[in-house]
Design a protein around this motif. Sequence first.
Motif, PDB file in Angstrom:
ATOM      1  N   MET A 230      -4.177   9.675  42.440  1.00 18.14           N
ATOM      2  CA  MET A 230      -2.906   9.632  43.153  1.00 18.14           C
ATOM      3  C   MET A 230      -2.630  10.998  43.785  1.00 18.14           C
ATOM      4  N   LYS A 231      -2.086  10.991  44.956  1.00 23.14           N
ATOM      5  CA  LYS A 231      -1.732  12.221  45.665  1.00 23.14           C
ATOM      6  C   LYS A 231      -0.282  12.590  45.368  1.00 23.14           C
ATOM      7  N   ARG A 232      -0.023  13.889  45.317  1.00 27.83           N
ATOM      8  CA  ARG A 232       1.329  14.410  45.093  1.00 27.83           C
ATOM      9  C   ARG A 232       1.678  15.382  46.201  1.00 27.83           C
ATOM     10  N   LEU A 233       2.945  15.463  46.519  1.00 30.36           N
ATOM     11  CA  LEU A 233       3.431  16.404  47.509  1.00 30.36           C
ATOM     12  C   LEU A 233       3.951  17.628  46.772  1.00 30.36           C
ATOM     13  N   ARG A 234       3.517  18.796  47.212  1.00 33.45           N
ATOM     14  CA  ARG A 234       3.997  20.011  46.585  1.00 33.45           C
ATOM     15  C   ARG A 234       4.440  21.008  47.642  1.00 33.45           C
ATOM     16  N   ILE A 235       5.321  21.902  47.250  1.00 29.58           N
ATOM     17  CA  ILE A 235       5.778  22.967  48.128  1.00 29.58           C
ATOM     18  C   ILE A 235       4.851  24.151  47.898  1.00 29.58           C
ATOM     19  N   LYS A 236       4.197  24.595  48.957  1.00 29.16           N
ATOM     20  CA  LYS A 236       3.210  25.676  48.824  1.00 29.16           C
ATOM     21  C   LYS A 236       3.818  27.037  49.163  1.00 29.16           C
ATOM     22  N   LEU A 237       5.031  27.258  48.678  1.00 29.30           N
ATOM     23  CA  LEU A 237       5.735  28.506  48.962  1.00 29.30           C
ATOM     24  C   LEU A 237       4.980  29.705  48.402  1.00 29.30           C
ATOM     25  N   ASP A 238       4.301  29.529  47.284  1.00 33.89           N
ATOM     26  CA  ASP A 238       3.524  30.630  46.703  1.00 33.89           C
ATOM     27  C   ASP A 238       2.477  31.134  47.690  1.00 33.89           C
ATOM     28  N   LYS A 239       1.754  30.230  48.315  1.00 33.28           N
ATOM     29  CA  LYS A 239       0.715  30.599  49.283  1.00 33.28           C
ATOM     30  C   LYS A 239       1.317  31.277  50.514  1.00 33.28           C
ATOM     31  N   VAL A 240       2.422  30.728  50.998  1.00 33.27           N
ATOM     32  CA  VAL A 240       3.043  31.267  52.209  1.00 33.27           C
ATOM     33  C   VAL A 240       3.574  32.681  51.956  1.00 33.27           C
ATOM     34  N   LEU A 241       4.232  32.886  50.831  1.00 33.39           N
ATOM     35  CA  LEU A 241       4.757  34.216  50.521  1.00 33.39           C
ATOM     36  C   LEU A 241       3.624  35.218  50.352  1.00 33.39           C
ATOM     37  N   ASP A 242       2.570  34.827  49.639  1.00 32.40           N
ATOM     38  CA  ASP A 242       1.420  35.724  49.447  1.00 32.40           C
ATOM     39  C   ASP A 242       0.809  36.121  50.783  1.00 32.40           C
ATOM     40  N   SER A 243       0.634  35.162  51.670  1.00 35.91           N
ATOM     41  CA  SER A 243      -0.009  35.450  52.958  1.00 35.91           C
ATOM     42  C   SER A 243       0.836  36.369  53.838  1.00 35.91           C
ATOM     43  N   ARG A 244       2.149  36.372  53.607  1.00 40.26           N
ATOM     44  CA  ARG A 244       3.048  37.212  54.410  1.00 40.26           C
ATOM     45  C   ARG A 244       3.448  38.499  53.692  1.00 40.26           C
ATOM     46  N   GLY A 245       3.055  38.637  52.428  1.00 35.62           N
ATOM     47  CA  GLY A 245       3.414  39.839  51.667  1.00 35.62           C
ATOM     48  C   GLY A 245       4.898  39.934  51.367  1.00 35.62           C
ATOM     49  N   ILE A 246       5.521  38.796  51.160  1.00 28.65           N
ATOM     50  CA  ILE A 246       6.962  38.736  50.877  1.00 28.65           C
ATOM     51  C   ILE A 246       7.152  38.355  49.410  1.00 28.65           C
ATOM     52  N   THR A 247       8.046  39.045  48.741  1.00 27.13           N
ATOM     53  CA  THR A 247       8.327  38.718  47.338  1.00 27.13           C
ATOM     54  C   THR A 247       9.382  37.619  47.259  1.00 27.13           C
ATOM     55  N   GLN A 248       9.465  37.013  46.101  1.00 27.95           N
ATOM     56  CA  GLN A 248      10.490  35.998  45.868  1.00 27.95           C
ATOM     57  C   GLN A 248      11.879  36.618  46.015  1.00 27.95           C
ATOM     58  N   SER A 249      12.049  37.826  45.513  1.00 36.03           N
ATOM     59  CA  SER A 249      13.351  38.506  45.610  1.00 36.03           C
ATOM     60  C   SER A 249      13.747  38.743  47.054  1.00 36.03           C
ATOM     61  N   GLU A 250      12.782  39.180  47.867  1.00 29.94           N
ATOM     62  CA  GLU A 250      13.066  39.400  49.289  1.00 29.94           C
ATOM     63  C   GLU A 250      13.482  38.097  49.970  1.00 29.94           C
ATOM     64  N   LEU A 251      12.764  37.032  49.683  1.00 30.74           N
ATOM     65  CA  LEU A 251      13.101  35.745  50.292  1.00 30.74           C
ATOM     66  C   LEU A 251      14.490  35.291  49.857  1.00 30.74           C
ATOM     67  N   SER A 252      14.810  35.489  48.605  1.00 27.76           N
ATOM     68  CA  SER A 252      16.126  35.123  48.102  1.00 27.76           C
ATOM     69  C   SER A 252      17.220  35.891  48.838  1.00 27.76           C
ATOM     70  N   GLU A 253      17.026  37.194  48.994  1.00 29.87           N
ATOM     71  CA  GLU A 253      18.015  38.020  49.690  1.00 29.87           C
ATOM     72  C   GLU A 253      18.156  37.604  51.152  1.00 29.87           C
ATOM     73  N   ARG A 254      17.042  37.303  51.789  1.00 29.32           N
ATOM     74  CA  ARG A 254      17.047  36.968  53.210  1.00 29.32           C
ATOM     75  C   ARG A 254      17.610  35.580  53.497  1.00 29.32           C
ATOM     76  N   THR A 255      17.512  34.664  52.534  1.00 24.52           N
ATOM     77  CA  THR A 255      17.968  33.290  52.761  1.00 24.52           C
ATOM     78  C   THR A 255      19.296  32.961  52.084  1.00 24.52           C
ATOM     79  N   GLY A 256      19.673  33.739  51.073  1.00 18.56           N
ATOM     80  CA  GLY A 256      20.880  33.419  50.314  1.00 18.56           C
ATOM     81  C   GLY A 256      20.646  32.324  49.275  1.00 18.56           C
ATOM     82  N   ILE A 257      19.399  31.943  49.085  1.00 20.53           N
ATOM     83  CA  ILE A 257      19.042  30.959  48.061  1.00 20.53           C
ATOM     84  C   ILE A 257      18.796  31.716  46.763  1.00 20.53           C
ATOM     85  N   THR A 258      19.338  31.214  45.673  1.00 20.78           N
ATOM     86  CA  THR A 258      19.269  31.959  44.420  1.00 20.78           C
ATOM     87  C   THR A 258      17.824  32.229  43.983  1.00 20.78           C
TER      88      THR A 258
END
Length: 90
Positions: free
Chosen positions: A1-29
């Motif tokens: 069975m196939k599953r849908l996943r959010i590949k945010l880990d890959k995208v952040l790594d490829s851009r050199g952005i931390t989770q904290s930076e993304l949180s600050e920039r988006t307002g998402i906790t």
Amino acid sequence: MKRLRIKLDKVLDSRGITQSELSERTGITPSVISNLVNNQRKSIYTDSIETIAEELGIGPLDLLEEVDEEEFFRLQRRGRRQPRKKKEGP
């Protein structure tokens, strides 16, 4: 069975952005961002995906990928924190 996943880990790594930076920039906790990165969310608001995608300069569908169920659960387990060991001594 196939599953849908959010590949945010890959995208952040490829851009050199931390989770904290993304949180600050988006307002998402930080906890929501962390749960997305670690595939711990069962559901997410489309507004959140759209906000993250816009901030990263990509389309919302670029944050998604289809994986085998086995891979999905492997990635989910990888994201879980291991319990901290108690310190020994005085």
